[in-house]
Write a protein that holds these residues in place. Structure first.
Motif, short mmCIF file in Angstrom:
data_model
loop_
_atom_site.label_atom_id
_atom_site.label_comp_id
_atom_site.label_asym_id
_atom_site.label_seq_id
_atom_site.Cartn_x
_atom_site.Cartn_y
_atom_site.Cartn_z
N GLY A 147 0.58 -1.34 -0.07
CA GLY A 147 -0.20 -0.21 -0.15
C GLY A 147 0.76 1.15 0.23
N LYS A 148 1.89 1.21 0.76
CA LYS A 148 2.61 2.54 0.64
C LYS A 148 3.54 2.71 -0.53
CE LYS A 148 3.25 3.00 5.78
NZ LYS A 148 4.14 2.90 6.95
N ASN A 149 3.72 1.65 -1.13
CA ASN A 149 4.38 1.61 -2.74
C ASN A 149 3.44 2.39 -3.65
OD1 ASN A 149 6.90 1.10 -1.48
ND2 ASN A 149 6.36 -0.92 -2.04
N THR A 150 2.27 2.64 -3.23
CA THR A 150 1.16 3.18 -4.39
C THR A 150 1.51 4.76 -4.64
OG1 THR A 150 -0.71 3.62 -2.81
CG2 THR A 150 -0.45 1.34 -4.02
N GLU A 151 1.24 4.93 -5.90
CA GLU A 151 1.40 6.41 -6.31
C GLU A 151 0.01 7.40 -5.21
OE1 GLU A 151 2.60 9.94 -7.76
OE2 GLU A 151 3.32 7.90 -8.13
N TYR A 160 -0.43 6.83 -2.15
CA TYR A 160 -0.02 6.83 -0.83
C TYR A 160 1.00 8.17 -0.82
CZ TYR A 160 1.99 6.07 3.71
OH TYR A 160 2.79 6.20 4.87
N ARG A 161 1.78 7.92 -1.77
CA ARG A 161 2.88 8.99 -2.15
C ARG A 161 2.26 10.65 -2.17
NH1 ARG A 161 5.64 4.75 -4.41
NH2 ARG A 161 4.66 5.21 -6.88
N ARG A 162 1.02 10.67 -2.90
CA ARG A 162 0.61 11.71 -2.96
C ARG A 162 -0.25 12.34 -1.86
NH1 ARG A 162 -1.51 13.43 -8.23
NH2 ARG A 162 -3.45 13.98 -7.33
N TYR A 163 -0.85 11.22 -1.20
CA TYR A 163 -1.43 11.71 0.11
C TYR A 163 -0.43 12.13 1.15
CZ TYR A 163 -3.58 11.01 4.61
OH TYR A 163 -4.24 11.11 6.01
N ILE A 164 0.91 11.70 1.22
CA ILE A 164 1.49 12.12 2.25
C ILE A 164 2.28 13.24 2.11
CG2 ILE A 164 2.08 9.72 3.46
CD1 ILE A 164 4.70 9.67 1.76
N LEU A 191 -9.26 3.87 0.44
CA LEU A 191 -9.25 5.48 0.71
C LEU A 191 -7.93 5.96 0.02
CD1 LEU A 191 -10.22 5.46 4.62
CD2 LEU A 191 -11.43 6.63 2.36
N LEU A 192 -6.94 5.24 0.15
CA LEU A 192 -5.90 5.36 -0.76
C LEU A 192 -5.89 5.81 -2.39
CD1 LEU A 192 -2.91 3.21 0.57
CD2 LEU A 192 -3.24 5.70 1.17
N HIS A 193 -6.81 5.06 -2.93
CA HIS A 193 -7.20 5.12 -4.28
C HIS A 193 -7.93 6.55 -4.66
CE1 HIS A 193 -5.70 1.46 -5.94
NE2 HIS A 193 -6.53 0.88 -5.11
N LYS A 194 -8.43 7.11 -3.55
CA LYS A 194 -9.04 8.35 -3.81
C LYS A 194 -7.88 9.54 -4.05
CE LYS A 194 -13.24 8.19 -0.85
NZ LYS A 194 -14.03 8.88 0.44
N TRP A 195 -6.60 9.07 -3.66
CA TRP A 195 -5.45 10.07 -4.03
C TRP A 195 -4.73 9.56 -5.08
CZ3 TRP A 195 -4.83 14.33 -1.13
CH2 TRP A 195 -5.41 14.37 -0.01
N ASP A 196 -5.29 8.70 -5.86
CA ASP A 196 -4.46 8.31 -7.32
C ASP A 196 -4.78 9.43 -8.13
OD1 ASP A 196 -3.93 5.85 -6.29
OD2 ASP A 196 -5.60 4.56 -7.21
N PRO A 197 -3.53 9.49 -9.16
CA PRO A 197 -3.95 10.47 -9.99
C PRO A 197 -4.75 10.17 -11.20
CG PRO A 197 -1.78 9.36 -10.55
CD PRO A 197 -2.22 8.59 -9.12
N VAL A 198 -5.57 11.36 -11.63
CA VAL A 198 -6.42 11.36 -12.70
C VAL A 198 -5.93 12.07 -13.93
CG1 VAL A 198 -8.83 11.69 -13.33
CG2 VAL A 198 -8.23 10.81 -11.02
#
Length: 143
Positions: free
Chosen positions: A56-60, A62-66, A106-113
């Motif tokens: 989960g922490k290796n996802t885009e 998560y990086r965008r969220y933090i 919830l992390l997927h809400k922060w995925d780039p669109v």
């Protein structure tokens, strides 16, 4: 006249049911607070949980969220702020998997669109789905 059958356990019937009577004292169940404070000690379970957290922490997302939300600004209970599950909290596999699933959603809400509304799925997300991608490129799904 019918003869009454005697079953094997009939003699012990009363004795066996004594353990369920209210006068037989048993250790009290732990309270909710006590269960929250229990820690997981199974090393293989901890390792599995940590691996799932790392995915989960290796996802885009998560990086965008933090990057977007500093640690002091994060709120528990806010559906825009995913809370990483605690791997050390003692809970069932089903419970932990549910916490992990909620966190990942919830992390997927922060995925780039992209401009067309396409969602980019990173290789880390695909790893969880069974390494469907073999190359290093991200997959773009058109909905």
């Amino acid at each position: 006249m019918e003869k009454k059958r005697k079953y094997v356990n009939e003699d012990t019937h009363d004795r066996d049911h004594k353990k369920f009577r209210s006068d037989n004292r048993q250790a009290p169940l732990p309270t909710y607070e006590q269960r929250l404070n229990e820690r997981e000690t199974n090393e293989s379970r901890l390792k599995t949980r940590q691996n799932q957290i790392e995915i989960g922490k290796n996802t885009e997302g998560y990086r965008r969220y933090i990057a977007a939300v500093p640690k002091e600004k994060r709120e528990r209970g806010n559906d825009d702020h995913p809370v990483t599950p605690n791997i050390h909290r003692s809970c069932s596999k089903r419970s932990f998997d549910g916490q992990l699933r909620k966190w990942r959603r919830l992390l997927h809400k922060w995925d780039p669109v992209t401009e067309e509304g396409d969602v980019t799925i990173s290789n880390a997300d695909l790893e969880e789905l069974g390494n469907l991608l073999q190359d290093d490129d991200d997959l773009i799904i058109h909905i």
